[in-house]
Scaffold this active site. Sequence first.
Site, PDB file in Angstrom:
ATOM      1  N   GLN A  25      50.210  35.369  36.317  1.00  8.68           N
ATOM      2  CA  GLN A  25      49.473  36.438  36.992  1.00  8.68           C
ATOM      3  C   GLN A  25      50.453  37.398  37.662  1.00  8.68           C
ATOM      4  O   GLN A  25      50.039  38.435  38.176  1.00  8.68           O
ATOM      5  CB  GLN A  25      48.534  35.847  38.051  1.00  8.68           C
ATOM      6  CG  GLN A  25      47.448  34.951  37.480  1.00  8.68           C
ATOM      7  CD  GLN A  25      46.695  34.207  38.573  1.00  8.68           C
ATOM      8  OE1 GLN A  25      46.989  33.061  38.887  1.00  8.68           O
ATOM      9  NE2 GLN A  25      45.711  34.868  39.152  1.00  8.68           N
ATOM     10  N   ILE A  48      56.929  24.551  46.044  1.00  7.68           N
ATOM     11  CA  ILE A  48      57.044  24.676  44.591  1.00  7.68           C
ATOM     12  C   ILE A  48      58.487  24.513  44.106  1.00  7.68           C
ATOM     13  O   ILE A  48      58.750  23.842  43.114  1.00  7.68           O
ATOM     14  CB  ILE A  48      56.465  26.033  44.139  1.00  7.68           C
ATOM     15  CG1 ILE A  48      54.949  26.022  44.369  1.00  7.68           C
ATOM     16  CG2 ILE A  48      56.766  26.311  42.677  1.00  7.68           C
ATOM     17  CD1 ILE A  48      54.298  27.394  44.255  1.00  7.68           C
ATOM     18  N   CYS A  74      53.081  62.189  33.419  1.00  9.86           N
ATOM     19  CA  CYS A  74      53.579  61.784  32.106  1.00  9.86           C
ATOM     20  C   CYS A  74      54.342  62.949  31.483  1.00  9.86           C
ATOM     21  O   CYS A  74      53.849  64.079  31.459  1.00  9.86           O
ATOM     22  CB  CYS A  74      52.407  61.378  31.221  1.00  9.86           C
ATOM     23  SG  CYS A  74      52.874  61.003  29.515  1.00  9.86           S
ATOM     24  N   HIS A 123      48.448  40.084  33.894  1.00  8.40           N
ATOM     25  CA  HIS A 123      48.165  41.261  34.717  1.00  8.40           C
ATOM     26  C   HIS A 123      49.181  42.379  34.506  1.00  8.40           C
ATOM     27  O   HIS A 123      49.333  43.244  35.353  1.00  8.40           O
ATOM     28  CB  HIS A 123      48.086  40.856  36.202  1.00  8.40           C
ATOM     29  CG  HIS A 123      46.939  39.928  36.488  1.00  8.40           C
ATOM     30  ND1 HIS A 123      46.841  39.191  37.650  1.00  8.40           N
ATOM     31  CD2 HIS A 123      45.832  39.618  35.758  1.00  8.40           C
ATOM     32  CE1 HIS A 123      45.721  38.467  37.616  1.00  8.40           C
ATOM     33  NE2 HIS A 123      45.104  38.701  36.479  1.00  8.40           N
ATOM     34  N   ARG A 129      47.094  37.061  48.584  1.00  7.91           N
ATOM     35  CA  ARG A 129      45.897  36.386  49.070  1.00  7.91           C
ATOM     36  C   ARG A 129      46.185  35.136  49.894  1.00  7.91           C
ATOM     37  O   ARG A 129      45.249  34.505  50.363  1.00  7.91           O
ATOM     38  CB  ARG A 129      45.003  35.998  47.883  1.00  7.91           C
ATOM     39  CG  ARG A 129      44.511  37.202  47.139  1.00  7.91           C
ATOM     40  CD  ARG A 129      43.728  36.810  45.897  1.00  7.91           C
ATOM     41  NE  ARG A 129      43.511  37.956  45.048  1.00  7.91           N
ATOM     42  CZ  ARG A 129      42.596  38.891  45.292  1.00  7.91           C
ATOM     43  NH1 ARG A 129      41.808  38.811  46.329  1.00  7.91           N
ATOM     44  NH2 ARG A 129      42.482  39.928  44.487  1.00  7.91           N
TER      45      ARG A 129
END
EC number: 2.3.1.286
Length: 249
Positions: free
Chosen positions: A104, A239, A155, A122, A37
């Site tokens: 997240q 960051i 599966c 998530h 985003r």
Amino acid sequence: MSTTSVAEAARWFAEAASITVLTGAGVSTDSGIPDFRGPQGVWTRNPAAEKLFTIDNYLADPEVRRQAWAARRTSPLWTAEPNAAHRALADFERTGRLRALVTQNTDGLHQAAGSGRVIELHGTAREAACLDCGARMPMTEVLPRLEAGEADPPCLECGGILKSATISFGQQLDGDVLDAAAEAARDADLFAAIGTSLGVYPAAGLCDYAVAHGARLVVVNAEPTPYDDVADAVLREPIGDVLPRLLGV
Ligand SMILES: [Zn+2]
């Protein structure tokens, strides 16, 4: 918006007895995992791709599943390494004052860096889950089946549809996981939201829980967030640079 300096916010981290951290995609971009985003995000540039990855489309359309499996097979996840931000958070956990690291992200890089108190809101892209019987398995057991020619591997237990063990659009979060995250937010006297645009609920709502219970709120994100006005500090620095200073590690 607050004009608190990194040094002042770092003092809050040094003084806090119980710190809960929420991380988002911005923490992993330095590891080569694209965000969705942000300004250069996958969905910002190609909004149609976001619609593709709803759970309803995935269940209904084999072509959507084939595209999703092709993307998983070539995901940057398989070669990504933790970066300075992941390492700083893992180092900080050793102080014993990290209540929880809520993320997240589904890339598992916090754990790869050594973090143990991780709550994956998530889910995880490192596992696959059967949407019919609930069987779970490491993704590394499924990817070789793609290499062997299966475009949409079913599966092996029940023949049902497999998907990465992540929360897709239209899927509910795991109630126990969400409860654990909410409890960690309420327990914190400092809550830090790092590398997340705080635009997705219920993840963003953890800030509300924390603030309502008297925590200081620190936002570290390159772009503005809806919580900048209520945050005690908003830090825009990269960051990987700011986290080691903030956490004193
Ligand atoms: Zn199954």
